[in-house]
Design a protein around this motif. Structure first.
Motif, mmCIF file in Angstrom:
data_model
loop_
_atom_site.group_PDB
_atom_site.id
_atom_site.type_symbol
_atom_site.label_atom_id
_atom_site.label_comp_id
_atom_site.label_asym_id
_atom_site.label_seq_id
_atom_site.Cartn_x
_atom_site.Cartn_y
_atom_site.Cartn_z
ATOM 1 N N TYR A 116 0.858 -1.186 0.000
ATOM 2 C CA TYR A 116 0.000 0.000 0.000
ATOM 3 C C TYR A 116 0.895 1.237 0.000
ATOM 4 O O TYR A 116 1.645 1.471 0.942
ATOM 5 C CB TYR A 116 -0.911 0.011 1.220
ATOM 6 N N ASP A 162 -8.468 -0.444 -2.248
ATOM 7 C CA ASP A 162 -7.777 -1.051 -1.107
ATOM 8 C C ASP A 162 -8.327 -2.431 -0.766
ATOM 9 O O ASP A 162 -7.570 -3.338 -0.399
ATOM 10 C CB ASP A 162 -7.880 -0.146 0.124
ATOM 11 N N THR A 176 2.597 3.696 3.826
ATOM 12 C CA THR A 176 1.536 4.704 3.775
ATOM 13 C C THR A 176 1.890 5.903 4.646
ATOM 14 O O THR A 176 2.833 5.844 5.436
ATOM 15 C CB THR A 176 0.220 4.070 4.255
ATOM 16 N N ILE A 191 -6.560 2.859 6.659
ATOM 17 C CA ILE A 191 -6.394 1.789 5.675
ATOM 18 C C ILE A 191 -6.395 0.430 6.370
ATOM 19 O O ILE A 191 -7.044 -0.519 5.912
ATOM 20 C CB ILE A 191 -5.084 1.991 4.885
ATOM 21 N N LYS A 243 -9.794 -0.559 7.385
ATOM 22 C CA LYS A 243 -10.621 -0.811 6.203
ATOM 23 C C LYS A 243 -10.375 -2.208 5.629
ATOM 24 O O LYS A 243 -11.316 -2.876 5.158
ATOM 25 C CB LYS A 243 -10.322 0.250 5.148
#
Length: 341
Positions: free
Chosen positions: A6, A75, A89, A98, A101
């Motif tokens: 990510y 994502d 990130t 994130i 999530k």
């Protein structure tokens, strides 16, 4: 392995602002996109989740695409295909958002691996509700590059294992999996306690290195030259470190500098120069003797806020004795989060 990274990394920051090619070598892409490339080149199936296409130029995106990496701005899609998710990130809340999530979408026994933007211990506490109830199979493991991926300095990963307080944030198998991933890319894997990983791998490792050198210097001089009792020497080391840390916590670096008279400190520290080979002390005395006037003025304008100079581990034990282990746990964890966030 199936890996998702990510965050591609801000190439404008690396190339134009930090000037990494000139100063450190290597070539773009740097950061998360370079990690993804190295994972793909090692034979892994890789996703790169990046919502902002401006992080990389068109020619760099072409390099990513030609490598076989699957790119996405979704994502959740990236999470569903990941045995290990690597969070390259932004600092703080964005990383937490994130992680929250994607956690419910990760495959069984999936791993969430932090890099340089969050402590694995804080990440665990942020996700603790989910980790204790719905996703007890998920592990939190640090895969800290400890240098900018893409530079020659990035020859290793710092793998965060179990914290020093014994909390089980990942299984042995999950930790071994991250070690295997690092080594598959030709990197050395250094395993350290999760709550120590930031101190040895983040940018603050500069402070750790200088401080550790001073601690070892004084420990040798104190115990071997002065012949002071080991317990006394360690108590003085603790007092010094705790004093500086507490002042920074309450009053910032400027407040700490204001409270510590640098001229007086130089005079006192010179009396501990008992060996010819104390090069670190020489360097420190030289720096502190030549502080710029604007640095001193900056410190003098600051405020020294109320500060309790206490031994942190002793305070923790006292809380446990007074409140009980269960009741004190929440207080201790909230304080840990404040330190690492």
């Amino acid at each position: 392995m199936k890996i998702t990274v990510y965050g591609a990394g801000n190439q404008n920051l690396y190339v134009k602002q930090l000037k990494l090619p000139e100063k450190y070598g290597g070539k773009p892409p740097y950061g998360g996109s370079r990690m993804a490339l190295e994972f793909a080149n090692a034979g892994h199936e890789v996703y790169l989740a990046e919502p902002n296409r401006e992080m990389l130029s068109d020619d760099l995106w072409e390099i990513i695409d030609d490598s076989g990496i699957i790119t996405t701005s979704n994502d959740v899609e990236a999470a569903e295909n990941a045995e290990i998710t690597v969070l390259f990130t932004p600092f703080g809340k964005k990383t937490f958002e994130i992680a929250k999530k994607i956690i419910e979408h990760l495959p069984e026994n999936g791993i969430i691996a932090n890099t340089c933007t969050v402590s694995p211990v804080v990440l665990y506490y942020v996700l603790e509700k989910e980790l204790r109830k719905n996703r007890t199979d998920i592990g939190i493991v640090s895969m800290h590059p400890a240098a900018v991926p893409g530079t020659p300095q990035h020859g290793h990963y710092v793998i965060g294992s179990h914290p020093t307080n014994g909390i089980n944030i990942a299984s042995k198998e999950q930790i071994k999996k991250c070690i295997k991933l690092a080594e598959s890319c030709g990197k050395q894997a250094h395993v350290v306690p999760a709550d120590v990983s930031s101190a040895v791998a983040d940018m603050g490792s500069l402070v750790t290195a200088v401080t550790l050198s001073g601690v070892l210097d004084y420990y040798y001089v104190g115990t071997q030259i002065i012949k002071a009792p080991e317990e006394m020497v360690e108590k003085q080391i603790l007092m010094t470190l705790q004093t500086m840390a507490s002042l920074v916590e309450s009053s910032g670096v400027s407040g700490m500098l204001k409270s510590i008279n640098s001229d007086l400190l130089v005079k006192s520290a010179k009396s501990m120069h008992l060996l010819k080979e104390q090069e670190d002390l020489d360097a420190a005395l030289n720096i502190l003797s030549q502080l710029k006037p604007e640095t001193i003025q900056w410190a003098q304008k600051s405020s020294i806020r109320p500060t309790n100079l206490v031994a942190a581990q002793a305070l923790t034990l006292e809380l446990q004795n007074i409140m009980g282990a269960t009741a004190s746990e929440g207080t201790i964890r909230r304080c840990m989060r404040k330190m690492f966030e």
